[in-house]
Motif scaffolding. Structure first.
Motif, PDB file in Angstrom:
ATOM      1  N   VAL A 245      -8.389  40.542  29.813  1.00  0.00           N
ATOM      2  CA  VAL A 245      -9.314  39.739  29.022  1.00  0.00           C
ATOM      3  C   VAL A 245      -9.547  38.434  29.779  1.00  0.00           C
ATOM      4  O   VAL A 245      -8.642  37.907  30.428  1.00  0.00           O
ATOM      5  CB  VAL A 245      -8.765  39.490  27.600  1.00  0.00           C
ATOM      6  CG1 VAL A 245      -7.438  38.738  27.630  1.00  0.00           C
ATOM      7  CG2 VAL A 245      -9.781  38.777  26.739  1.00  0.00           C
ATOM      8  N   TYR A 246     -10.774  37.932  29.694  1.00  0.00           N
ATOM      9  CA  TYR A 246     -11.163  36.746  30.444  1.00  0.00           C
ATOM     10  C   TYR A 246     -11.610  35.632  29.509  1.00  0.00           C
ATOM     11  O   TYR A 246     -12.123  35.878  28.414  1.00  0.00           O
ATOM     12  CB  TYR A 246     -12.323  37.077  31.395  1.00  0.00           C
ATOM     13  CG  TYR A 246     -12.021  38.163  32.382  1.00  0.00           C
ATOM     14  CD1 TYR A 246     -12.450  39.476  32.146  1.00  0.00           C
ATOM     15  CD2 TYR A 246     -11.318  37.896  33.546  1.00  0.00           C
ATOM     16  CE1 TYR A 246     -12.177  40.489  33.053  1.00  0.00           C
ATOM     17  CE2 TYR A 246     -11.045  38.910  34.464  1.00  0.00           C
ATOM     18  CZ  TYR A 246     -11.476  40.198  34.209  1.00  0.00           C
ATOM     19  OH  TYR A 246     -11.201  41.202  35.111  1.00  0.00           O
ATOM     20  N   LEU A 247     -11.429  34.418  29.974  1.00  0.00           N
ATOM     21  CA  LEU A 247     -11.969  33.249  29.300  1.00  0.00           C
ATOM     22  C   LEU A 247     -12.717  32.436  30.349  1.00  0.00           C
ATOM     23  O   LEU A 247     -12.107  31.785  31.194  1.00  0.00           O
ATOM     24  CB  LEU A 247     -10.862  32.408  28.655  1.00  0.00           C
ATOM     25  CG  LEU A 247     -11.322  31.152  27.914  1.00  0.00           C
ATOM     26  CD1 LEU A 247     -12.202  31.529  26.721  1.00  0.00           C
ATOM     27  CD2 LEU A 247     -10.131  30.330  27.437  1.00  0.00           C
ATOM     28  N   GLN A 248     -14.037  32.535  30.311  1.00  0.00           N
ATOM     29  CA  GLN A 248     -14.877  31.761  31.225  1.00  0.00           C
ATOM     30  C   GLN A 248     -15.154  30.411  30.571  1.00  0.00           C
ATOM     31  O   GLN A 248     -15.706  30.358  29.471  1.00  0.00           O
ATOM     32  CB  GLN A 248     -16.194  32.494  31.490  1.00  0.00           C
ATOM     33  CG  GLN A 248     -17.155  31.723  32.378  1.00  0.00           C
ATOM     34  CD  GLN A 248     -16.664  31.598  33.808  1.00  0.00           C
ATOM     35  OE1 GLN A 248     -16.272  32.587  34.431  1.00  0.00           O
ATOM     36  NE2 GLN A 248     -16.674  30.370  34.329  1.00  0.00           N
TER      37      GLN A 248
ATOM     38  N   ARG B 114     -12.271  30.210  35.325  1.00  0.00           N
ATOM     39  CA  ARG B 114     -12.182  31.498  34.643  1.00  0.00           C
ATOM     40  C   ARG B 114     -10.721  31.908  34.552  1.00  0.00           C
ATOM     41  O   ARG B 114     -10.052  32.102  35.570  1.00  0.00           O
ATOM     42  CB  ARG B 114     -12.982  32.588  35.349  1.00  0.00           C
ATOM     43  CG  ARG B 114     -13.019  33.874  34.518  1.00  0.00           C
ATOM     44  CD  ARG B 114     -13.861  34.977  35.122  1.00  0.00           C
ATOM     45  NE  ARG B 114     -13.144  35.720  36.149  1.00  0.00           N
ATOM     46  CZ  ARG B 114     -13.423  36.969  36.495  1.00  0.00           C
ATOM     47  NH1 ARG B 114     -14.421  37.619  35.897  1.00  0.00           N
ATOM     48  NH2 ARG B 114     -12.751  37.570  37.458  1.00  0.00           N
ATOM     49  N   LEU B 115     -10.251  32.031  33.348  1.00  0.00           N
ATOM     50  CA  LEU B 115      -8.887  32.461  33.101  1.00  0.00           C
ATOM     51  C   LEU B 115      -8.862  33.978  32.930  1.00  0.00           C
ATOM     52  O   LEU B 115      -9.805  34.565  32.387  1.00  0.00           O
ATOM     53  CB  LEU B 115      -8.314  31.795  31.857  1.00  0.00           C
ATOM     54  CG  LEU B 115      -8.397  30.269  31.796  1.00  0.00           C
ATOM     55  CD1 LEU B 115      -7.666  29.772  30.542  1.00  0.00           C
ATOM     56  CD2 LEU B 115      -7.867  29.628  33.039  1.00  0.00           C
TER      57      LEU B 115
ATOM     58  N   GLY C 199      -5.296  31.700  36.508  1.00  0.00           N
ATOM     59  CA  GLY C 199      -6.609  31.130  36.717  1.00  0.00           C
ATOM     60  C   GLY C 199      -6.754  29.669  36.369  1.00  0.00           C
ATOM     61  O   GLY C 199      -7.800  29.066  36.591  1.00  0.00           O
ATOM     62  N   GLY C 200      -5.710  29.088  35.803  1.00  0.00           N
ATOM     63  CA  GLY C 200      -5.783  27.675  35.464  1.00  0.00           C
ATOM     64  C   GLY C 200      -5.770  26.795  36.697  1.00  0.00           C
ATOM     65  O   GLY C 200      -5.609  27.263  37.824  1.00  0.00           O
ATOM     66  N   GLY C 201      -5.927  25.500  36.456  1.00  0.00           N
ATOM     67  CA  GLY C 201      -5.905  24.564  37.563  1.00  0.00           C
ATOM     68  C   GLY C 201      -6.378  23.196  37.152  1.00  0.00           C
ATOM     69  O   GLY C 201      -6.547  22.908  35.959  1.00  0.00           O
TER      70      GLY C 201
END
Length: 115
Positions: free
Chosen positions: A78-81, A19-20, A8-10
């Motif tokens: 698991v997400y990192l917004q 959002r990772l 999800g990186g960029g």
């Protein structure tokens, strides 16, 4: 051996969002507290935030109000917004769980915030 696959990186401009995601290869993911870390070249890996098995999340002061951690136990994810991103958020982001002693790490996902 538990495996972590981050994505999800960029490349994003300041003020942007990403959002990772982190998929964990474990049949007992739901009982793992999960953490997000980040690392920049020449610096130690930094704990960003974590989420308990019950879904209670917390994070470092520098990202509070901008980053949100969540989890989907049905998807072992698991997400990192991340929102309102700043250049100082540029780093490789990793997930992990203290339940396995932080022994194994995934490849991480690169987040670059630049104008």
């Amino acid at each position: 051996q538990v495996q972590f696959v981050e994505s999800g990186g960029g490349l994003v401009q300041p003020g942007g969002s990403l959002r990772l995601s982190c998929v964990v290869s474990s049949s007992i993911f739901s009982i793992y507290p999960m953490d997000w870390y980040r690392q920049t070249p020449g610096k130690q890996r930094e704990w960003v935030g974590g989420i308990s098995t019950r879904g209670t999340a917390n994070c470092i002061d520098s990202v509070k109000g901008r980053f949100t951690i969540s989890r989907d136990n049905a998807k072992n994810t698991v997400y990192l917004q991340m929102s309102s991103l700043k250049p100082e958020d540029t780093a490789v982001y990793y997930c992990n769980t203290p339940a396995t002693g932080l022994t194994y790490w995934g490849q991480g996902t690169q987040v670059t915030v630049v104008s």
